[in-house]
Write a protein that holds these residues in place. Structure first.
Motif, PDB file in Angstrom:
ATOM      1  N   LEU A 145       2.820   1.769  -3.231  1.00  0.00           N
ATOM      2  CA  LEU A 145       1.947   2.238  -4.287  1.00  0.00           C
ATOM      3  C   LEU A 145       1.539   3.683  -4.030  1.00  0.00           C
ATOM      4  CD1 LEU A 145      -0.349  -0.840  -4.949  1.00  0.00           C
ATOM      5  CD2 LEU A 145       1.659  -0.067  -6.189  1.00  0.00           C
ATOM      6  N   ALA A 146       1.210   3.959  -2.777  1.00  0.00           N
ATOM      7  CA  ALA A 146       0.762   5.309  -2.457  1.00  0.00           C
ATOM      8  C   ALA A 146       1.859   6.330  -2.707  1.00  0.00           C
ATOM      9  CB  ALA A 146       0.307   5.376  -1.002  1.00  0.00           C
ATOM     10  N   GLN A 147       3.090   5.890  -2.580  1.00  0.00           N
ATOM     11  CA  GLN A 147       4.199   6.811  -2.804  1.00  0.00           C
ATOM     12  C   GLN A 147       4.580   6.878  -4.279  1.00  0.00           C
ATOM     13  OE1 GLN A 147       5.435   8.657  -0.411  1.00  0.00           O
ATOM     14  NE2 GLN A 147       3.975   7.712   0.984  1.00  0.00           N
ATOM     15  N   GLY A 148       3.970   6.001  -5.042  1.00  0.00           N
ATOM     16  CA  GLY A 148       4.334   5.991  -6.446  1.00  0.00           C
ATOM     17  C   GLY A 148       5.716   5.400  -6.658  1.00  0.00           C
ATOM     18  N   GLY A 150       6.297   2.226  -7.034  1.00  0.00           N
ATOM     19  CA  GLY A 150       6.174   0.894  -7.603  1.00  0.00           C
ATOM     20  C   GLY A 150       7.254   0.594  -8.621  1.00  0.00           C
ATOM     21  N   ILE A 151       7.559   1.559  -9.459  1.00  0.00           N
ATOM     22  CA  ILE A 151       8.542   1.339 -10.512  1.00  0.00           C
ATOM     23  C   ILE A 151       9.860   0.858  -9.946  1.00  0.00           C
ATOM     24  CG2 ILE A 151       9.585   2.352 -12.561  1.00  0.00           C
ATOM     25  CD1 ILE A 151       7.654   4.589 -12.394  1.00  0.00           C
ATOM     26  N   GLN A 160       0.831  -1.204   0.000  1.00  0.00           N
ATOM     27  CA  GLN A 160       0.000   0.000   0.000  1.00  0.00           C
ATOM     28  C   GLN A 160       0.862   1.250   0.000  1.00  0.00           C
ATOM     29  OE1 GLN A 160      -2.319  -0.499   3.538  1.00  0.00           O
ATOM     30  NE2 GLN A 160      -4.027  -1.464   2.474  1.00  0.00           N
TER      31      GLN A 160
END
Lengths: 225, 225, 225, 225
Positions: free
Chosen positions: D127-130, D132-133, D124
């Motif tokens: 993803l929330a922090q962006g 993911g990459i 979570q």
DNA sequence: AATGAATGAGCCTTCATTCAT
DNA sequence: AATGAATGAAGGCTCATTCAT
């Protein structure tokens, strides 16, 4: 409470019709119910209006602000209690001083129709608003009148009461009852509690009477309300 | 109003260092000042922090919520008053029952370092939070202890006090003082007011003593705290 | 986000009048715009209210808390996407399995009216709240229904899908799209990406069909939603 | 999370001594525990420091900000998972394509040492922090390498994978697993779920192989990571 | 290297009250 | 008389981060 205005009395419109009177009664009753169930925290104007089955606008038609509603409820219950006391004194079989005191104490203990939570909430709110004086004034008058009646009766030795005596007489017993209500003491309605309150008041009155000869004769400086 | 949590005590961090203790003291003092000047309405956490010269975050480091701060202030003053009473009883020249009672009454009347508005606000807030019990408990213990001490002294006739008597003893006088504070009665600090309170308490104690022979002898059911 | 409560749905008042409905729509639209421009960081209730041209109070009249608003937006877009898929399947010229799958994939890729930043923010927030299930449920139902429809068509070999198959079918393609959204992959809307997603889904469906004879015949244990 | 800065990587100091390394490990472990017990909401830097038994200042000595700590935890677990996969592939008895795929899928399902709540929270937050990459990059590389290895093996028909294929391959299976984690699906660790994931991946790979002759011969445009 | 007291911007939310209909 | 949608000032509180010791 974050009240923006604090008008002690703020009724907007005196209800002249039966329907309006019903509405007002419904609102006050709703207020009592909300207070009884949810305490002060649940007592919002919107909640009261909803429970009363009227719109918030209608509530404000009759009560200028939240305080006015609270005050109206407090007054209603206070007056009911005083009237009750009056009836009790009238029909009292025991006409002795103790009998009268007991009748008053008992009525004050059982005031507010047994709605303890509502009573507590009202007391809290009234105190928090600093409106205690307003509500206590009639009580003081009442006690003063009762005291005067007793004092002027044939064999009584009760002198006119001073301002401080009147204050203490009304606030000490009521203060203790109030504390019991606020603290939700289980013995509030017990016989023992009543007995002790009566003992205290009677003892105090006795002390006042006993002090008369030494302190003063008929004195114009004394308040005879 | 609208309080979400009601932790009776909600201190977050026990200050271990001198600096922290100072900070805490500064915050409590600021709270008293804010209350004294602006009453309950002005008592916001931000205002207190600002006056204390600390950030709002620091305030919350030591007081879990607004209530905890209020309670801390109330406790501090209450304890100061009890300590004061203790000292007064110790150094009292007049060891009579009336002398002791007067010392207690006088101290209670002059409690809170003369900050009447702050006292009023604290009382209002404490009552509104339903936290009266917490604060009165030590008073009751104190009175019970004092009563026991008096009662066990050689020539004393004072029996162990019942729960109800203890309650009424502590709440009636304090209730009257409290009412005078809340109603901002001008005679609060007058000699006459003090005299009457003393008279009431002494009269009540006398009545209790007088009742002993009839009511009961030494009874294990009585509370001797 | 420091949310204190997590009511999945928290609408306060069901708008009954046209004016109210407009207000609600304006708020939701404002939320999407704020999200699109400033991302999750800019998504504050005050900002949304301001952009919507209503007071913060009005926002809270319709959405119990920040979350409810977010959820409303997510639901609206999700439902729009499903409706869009429904229309696409209906009007699809190519009735083949691949044609249908492509229609679904394409619609999902282009969902949220092209507002990629808002979509990303909503996905992040929804995941962060742990509300993913809520939103995926209708998708699963939809796919199950579509699968059942396909499966029951005359020449189809598609069996009823198991819970796991349904889950993977809905989450794998959507998961890949979601990842592309969150990672802001440039090829998200490219033909190549769409082609590969279609290929994956079709291949998986093919494998499921191929497995049927070996695995089982018509089996009541299988979910046929 | 109201982060003020978002440095993707922000280590302040590389621990050179054994003691420091222990401290870092303790902090990361504490973070995992906090996450596992209280979820994202409980994950505050102060809480982590406290559980780790170090001061908040020390935490910031090693992690430039909250994100760095989160990322460190995520990386650690991700690398552990990839290493695990590597070992699994090495020691795999079943050298078939399906065997290899199954080994990878199984490892990914059981990643994060069984700490599902922590895994969920990390996902979570990431993803929330962006972010993911960042985390997926090594996975993609890994898969690309694995694919290349398989593709270059004697009898293999697997061509070099395109960017989109690589993306879908890594994100679809992982996306489904991730969704199962986030939604706390009970079948996450079931055999059935694993079987279907394997089937999906194998089917997709099969489709890619099947498409090669028609689509292209050896193509320099293809990514061969 | 470590400590931990202090910071403070800024968010969410409440609720008494108004007024156009 | 009644309605109820809308208002908006104001307040409690969080938590990542800093820096003097």
């Amino acid at each position: 409470m974050a009240t923006r205005r604090q008008p002690v009395e703020n009724k907007r419109r005196i209800p002249r019709q039966a329907r309006a009177a019903e509405t007002v009664a419904a609102i006050v009753e709703a207020a009592a119910q909300i207070l009884e169930r949810g305490g002060l925290a649940a007592f919002t104007t919107n909640a009261v209006a909803e429970r009363a089955g009227v719109s918030i606008g209608t509530l404000y038609q009759y009560f200028g602000d939240k305080n006015a509603l609270l005050l109206a409820l407090a007054r209603q219950e206070m007056e009911a209690a005083l009237a009750e006391i009056g009836r009790a004194l009238q029909g009292e079989v025991d006409p002795s001083l103790e009998g009268r005191v007991r009748a008053m104490v008992r009525t004050m203990i059982h005031a507010f129709r047994g709605r303890q939570r509502a009573r507590k909430a009202v007391v809290q709110a009234i105190l928090a608003q600093g409106l205690g004086i307003e509500l206590m004034a009639p009580v003081a008058s009442f006690i003063a009148a009762a005291g005067a009646a007793v004092g002027s009766s044939p064999g009584s030795m009760l002198p006119a009461l001073s301002r401080e005596q009147l204050f203490i007489l009304s606030r000490s017993a009521l203060g203790a009852i109030r504390a019991a209500v606020l603290e939700e003491q289980p013995f509030l309605r017990s016989r023992g509690f009543e007995d002790e309150l009566v003992r205290m008041v009677v003892a105090y009155l006795g002390a006042i009477i006993a002090a008369v000869p030494r302190d003063l004769g008929p004195d114009p400086g004394r308040t005879r309300v």
